[in-house]
Scaffold this active site. Structure first.
Site, PDB file in Angstrom:
ATOM      1  N   HIS A 176     -62.613  51.054  42.179  1.00 52.33           N
ATOM      2  CA  HIS A 176     -61.788  49.992  41.397  1.00 52.33           C
ATOM      3  C   HIS A 176     -60.428  49.823  42.116  1.00 52.33           C
ATOM      4  CE1 HIS A 176     -64.191  51.152  37.739  1.00 52.33           C
ATOM      5  NE2 HIS A 176     -64.225  52.245  38.177  1.00 52.33           N
TER       6      HIS A 176
HETATM    7  C1  BDR Z   1     -59.597  52.976  36.416  1.00 50.07           C
HETATM    8  O1  BDR Z   1     -59.657  54.128  35.674  1.00 50.07           O
HETATM    9  C2  BDR Z   1     -59.719  55.209  36.579  1.00 50.07           C
HETATM   10  O2  BDR Z   1     -60.732  55.993  36.057  1.00 50.07           O
HETATM   11  C3  BDR Z   1     -59.952  54.834  37.796  1.00 50.07           C
HETATM   12  O3  BDR Z   1     -59.146  55.526  38.626  1.00 50.07           O
HETATM   13  C4  BDR Z   1     -59.500  53.334  37.721  1.00 50.07           C
HETATM   14  O4  BDR Z   1     -58.099  53.276  37.856  1.00 50.07           O
HETATM   15  C5  BDR Z   1     -60.883  52.477  36.164  1.00 50.07           C
HETATM   16  O5  BDR Z   1     -61.173  52.263  34.769  1.00 50.07           O
END
Ligand code: BDR
Ligand code: CA
Length: 308
Positions: free
Chosen positions: A237
């Site tokens: 992400h």
């Molecule tokens: C986001 O939430 C966290 O779990 C990850 O680091 C990312 O920033 C994805 O939903």
């Protein structure tokens, strides 16, 4: 080439770790400050992890502690994906000492010293620190060129049926940032689902670089493949937000109106993203829609392998 000056607000976080490595390995970016926020795990862990990751790169970048809880409500971490220490249980050598101060103050200090439009804010955790900074001194907003956020989804969430984790963790903060009036770029779950690190790709990185690549490989190998994405791998992400600033040609995007649901029910934290211009709101965000995944993973591998 003039490097773009950025502040990265993060909650490492397995995918934050990869994002930080990408940023610190990239000459296109001049990372002026890293602030940590409670998110994937508590602030004690995210701060320690941020320092440790910076330490491995050898870059003298200040790391400042930010908020340990959202603006409203209570703090809820996500150890199922990121492990109890936030980086999959991997132990890294301790990094440089924390730089004294408070994250939102440190962000404002960098903005205050900057020229108009000089700073890009990158938020890859809950938006608490960024919201505190922009809401407490809005006069500094003219120093901000752009705010790039990994947050939200235009369809399904990943922490509730409606909400993505960062948005859900502090929706009020996200609302403040989305409405601050500076250009916003959004990397949502639909985009980051295209940045899927497969077990094969992760295995192929072993032994390809120095201590940073070794850490990246071990951290990635610790993350269970995402059942939401068919068990095919683990989405990177946060590195998408960084890659946008380094290699925008890997993305397509469109102008949208984006807001966040602040109700207390099951819709809390849902981002309402108007891709088709159905609502009267201003087009306050550029929504990243498609990613050249081979190009993205080639960039990641090349840059992290070049770190110490
Ligand atoms: C986001 O939430 C966290 O779990 C990850 O680091 C990312 O920033 C994805 O939903
Ligand atoms: Ca994150």
């Amino acid at each position: 080439m003039t490097a773009r000056k950025v502040i990265i607000d993060c909650d490492p976080g397995t995918d934050d770790a990869i994002a930080l490595f990408l940023a610190l390995a990239s000459p296109e970016l001049d990372v002026a400050l890293i602030t940590a926020v409670g998110g994937n795990v508590g602030l004690d862990h995210t701060l320690r992890n941020a320092r440790a990751l910076v330490g491995l790169t050898g870059k003298p970048i200040p790391v400042v502690a930010g908020a340990d809880r959202p603006l409203l409500g209570s703090f809820i971490p996500e150890p199922r994906v990121h492990g109890r220490n936030g980086i999959g249980g991997v132990t890294l050598p301790d990094g440089p000492p924390v730089t004294p101060g408070l994250g939102s103050d440190a962000i404002r200090e960098v903005l205050r010293a900057a020229a108009p439009g000089e700073i890009t804010l990158v938020g890859i955790g809950p938006a608490t620190n960024l919201a505190l900074a922009v809401a407490s001194e809005p006069a500094l907003l003219d120093r901000v060129a752009e705010i790039v956020l990994m947050t939200g989804a235009w369809a399904e969430g990943n922490v509730t049926p409606a909400a993505e984790f960062n948005a859900w963790n502090d929706p009020e903060a996200l609302a403040i940032v989305l409405s601050c009036g500076r250009p916003i770029t959004l990397a949502t779950l639909e985009l980051t689902a295209q940045a899927l690190a497969t077990p094969d790709w992760i295995a192929a990185q072993q032994g390809r670089g120095g201590a940073c690549m070794e850490a990246a490989h071990t951290i990635l190998a610790s993350v269970p493949p995402s059942p939401r994405l068919g068990g095919r791998g683990t989405p990177q992400h946060d590195a998408c937000a960084i890659a946008w600033l380094i290699a925008p040609e890997l993305f397509t995007h469109r102008a949208v109106h984006a807001a966040v649901d602040l109700t207390r029910g099951p819709g809390r934290g849902r981002t309402v993203i108007d891709r088709w211009g159905k609502l009267p709101g201003p087009r306050n965000a550029a929504l990243l829609e498609t990613l050249d995944a081979p190009g993205f993973f080639a960039l990641l591998a090349r840059r992290i392998a070049a770190l110490p």
